[in-house]
Design an enzyme around this catalytic site. Structure first.
Site, PDB file in Angstrom:
ATOM      1  N   ASP B 139       0.834  -1.207   0.000  1.00  0.00           N
ATOM      2  CA  ASP B 139       0.000   0.000   0.000  1.00  0.00           C
ATOM      3  C   ASP B 139       0.869   1.257   0.000  1.00  0.00           C
ATOM      4  OD1 ASP B 139      -2.273  -1.467  -0.081  1.00  0.00           O
ATOM      5  OD2 ASP B 139      -2.605  -1.446   2.099  1.00  0.00           O
ATOM      6  N   CYS B 140       1.994   1.211   0.736  1.00  0.00           N
ATOM      7  CA  CYS B 140       2.837   2.409   0.804  1.00  0.00           C
ATOM      8  C   CYS B 140       3.916   2.441  -0.281  1.00  0.00           C
ATOM      9  CB  CYS B 140       3.447   2.547   2.194  1.00  0.00           C
ATOM     10  SG  CYS B 140       4.118   1.024   2.866  1.00  0.00           S
ATOM     11  N   TYR B 141       4.207   1.287  -0.886  1.00  0.00           N
ATOM     12  CA  TYR B 141       5.180   1.211  -1.995  1.00  0.00           C
ATOM     13  C   TYR B 141       4.517   0.454  -3.139  1.00  0.00           C
ATOM     14  CZ  TYR B 141       8.803   2.787   1.236  1.00  0.00           C
ATOM     15  OH  TYR B 141       9.546   3.516   2.122  1.00  0.00           O
TER      16      TYR B 141
END
Lengths: 136, 402
Positions: B139-141
């Site tokens: 989700d963050c990368y």
């Protein structure tokens, strides 16, 4: 005057099956010593030899080879050292059959004596930084 | 009279330090005697340039937009596999890494024309390197693919970090078998056809400080043409080996782990190297300054090739099978003569370590110190010596029976 020279002969495909070098002996009184012979991927013949005899016979022999369609190069141009790449480690010294590499006892740099080189190619892959290049 | 590193540094800053190479100190000690030489000389510089396989570099490429987490993914640099098991943007590449499609030794001997050592050389030379990455996406990368050129000047950090370099003495390689073998010690011809060695001998850093009296953790050094540091003892550091009366090890002994900013190094001193039938590696230039704190350090640094001995090992049988047998002991002076007599046979020798480059490094380092641009350091902590009890253990294999 007697001469002895090391030359590279390239035989185009149409000449590969013809006896050419033997005529150097029979018709031109020359001696030869084959240092390397191979057929390339394009079915061309490649031969490295030392040719010796009298200068006028030598010149006539070279003339015969040229008119037959054989391409001739002098050998000393064929194995070159890339001076930028050579680190003078010395790994080539004992690999070379005709001892063309020598370590200078004072500077410890490796001297390449291309007069002694027979273009066998053993140094090409044995050189760790890949400084030896063969140009046929 | 004993000197301190602080006093030597004051002389360096004042342009008054006397600096000589490990070759030059031999003549000075001989001519002036140990005591006078100790008073006269402040620093002795050493050097070595040879293939050093346990070398590598790490760097941070910066974050892509959108972001990609390289850690846990697969990353290639010019098709050579890099280690990507850190966070999002850090990579490590080892000198021996190979492209997946390199044929290795499938047709023996393999050529190994391009690998991790060559990537490091090209990176240092300022060439663009092709990075190709696959990641799993989070989700963050979110990104899963990245293809881009990278260049050393754009990297956040680029650090050479070699976990074992500058071996203090080394095996001398021969081949007793009936066929040519292809080793990390070069091409070894059948029936004792040649002997290869790999040490700068009297110029080699750890052979000039055999008991690690001045070289320790934190020592500032010449590394790859720039400035580096001793980070730790190298892996396989093995001080407790047979030594001569002058304390010089007659087997591979101490090693150094070294670190330094890759951005200030040069490709002349980090050369991608190919060992036929063995693999890819990196030839590394290292030079260590040795402060002459006492007469004892003159005695150590004045060591000559005649006084340094190594063990000739058979790489066709003893080495691969981890047998301790040696064929002979010979001196580096004999090796450098070009011929040694072993088992009654005169055998030609060749070096893998470039002595002329080692001389160049010792002279460069000498010049840096004379110019006042390179100051000496006191070790933060010494390297483990003979008294440490450290030994180099073989692997104890334990079969897995489940």
């Amino acid at each position: 005057m007697a001469v002895a020279k090391r030359i590279v002969l390239r035989f185009p495909q149409r000449l590969v099956d013809r006896p050419i070098v033997s005529r150097l002996v029979r018709d031109y009184n020359l001696d030869f010593n084959i240092l390397k012979a191979s057929v390339t991927q394009d079915d061309e013949g490649l031969m490295v030899l030392e040719l010796s005899g009298q200068q006028n016979d030598y010149d006539r022999g070279i003339g015969y080879l040229t008119t037959s369609g054989v391409q001739i190069q002098s050998l000393s141009q064929d194995v070159l050292r890339n001076e930028e790449r050579c680190t003078h480690c010395g790994a080539c010294v004992t690999v070379c059959p005709p001892h063309a590499f020598e370590v200078d006892p004072v500077t410890r740099k490796v001297l390449f004596n291309d007069e002694k080189c027979v273009a066998c190619g053993l140094c090409i892959k044995a050189c760790p930084p890949r400084a030896m290049e063969v140009h046929f | 009279m004993a000197k301190t590193i602080g006093e030597i540094n004051e002389k360096i800053k004042a342009g008054k330090a006397v600096v000589v190479t490990a070759e030059e100190i031999i003549g000075i000690a001989r001519q002036d005697g140990m005591k006078a030489a100790a008073e006269k000389v402040d620093v002795v510089t050493t050097g070595t340039f040879a293939p050093m396989c346990s070398s590598g570099a790490y760097f941070n490429i910066g974050h892509a937009k959108p972001r990609i987490k390289l850690g846990g993914g697969r990353v290639y640099l010019n098709d050579v596999l890099a280690y990507a098991a850190f966070a999002a943007a850090d990579l490590f590449i080892g000198a021996n890494a190979l492209p997946d499609d390199d044929p290795r030794n499938r047709v023996h001997p393999g050529e190994f024309n391009y690998g991790g050592g060559h990537v490091i050389e090209e990176l240092v030379a300022g060439k663009d390197i092709r990075l190709s990455a696959m990641a799993y996406g989070t989700d963050c990368y979110p990104r899963k693919r990245l293809e881009t050129w990278i260049n050393i000047k754009d990297l956040n950090e680029a650090v050479l970090f070699n976990i074992r370099n500058a071996y203090q003495n080394y095996n001398i390689a021969a081949n007793l078998s009936g066929k040519t073998i292809y080793t990390y010690m070069g091409v070894l011809k059948a029936n004792l056809g040649n002997i290869n060695y790999c040490s700068a001998g009297q110029l080699s850093p750890l052979l000039n400080d055999p008991c690690y009296k001045t070289i320790g953790i934190g020592t500032r050094i010449f590394l790859g043409g720039g400035v580096g540091y001793v980070a730790w003892q190298g892996t396989q550091h093995n001080p407790d080996v047979p030594r001569t009366e002058g304390s010089v090890p007659t087997r591979g002994a101490g090693t150094l782990a070294v670190i330094g900013d890759l951005k200030q190094m040069t490709a002349r001193w980090l050369v991608g190297t190919s060992m036929l039938g063995y693999g890819c590696t990196l030839s590394v230039g290292i030079g260590v300054p040795i402060p002459i704190l006492s007469e004892e350090m003159v005695r150590y640094t004045a060591v000559t090739d005649e006084e340094i001995f190594g063990a000739v090992v058979d790489y066709s049988e003893a080495y691969p099978n981890l047998k301790p047998d040696i064929i002979a002991e010979v001196s580096y002076a004999q090796l450098k003569s070009g011929l040694v007599t072993v088992q009654g046979k005169e055998v030609p020798t060749a070096s893998l370590s470039s002595y002329s480059r080692a001389v160049e490094i010792a002279n460069d380092l000498k010049q840096w110190i004379l110019n006042g641009q390179f100051l000496l350091t006191s070790p933060v902590s010494p390297l483990p010596g003979v008294e440490s009890g450290i030994t180099f253990k073989p692997l104890k294999e334990r079969p897995i029976n489940d």
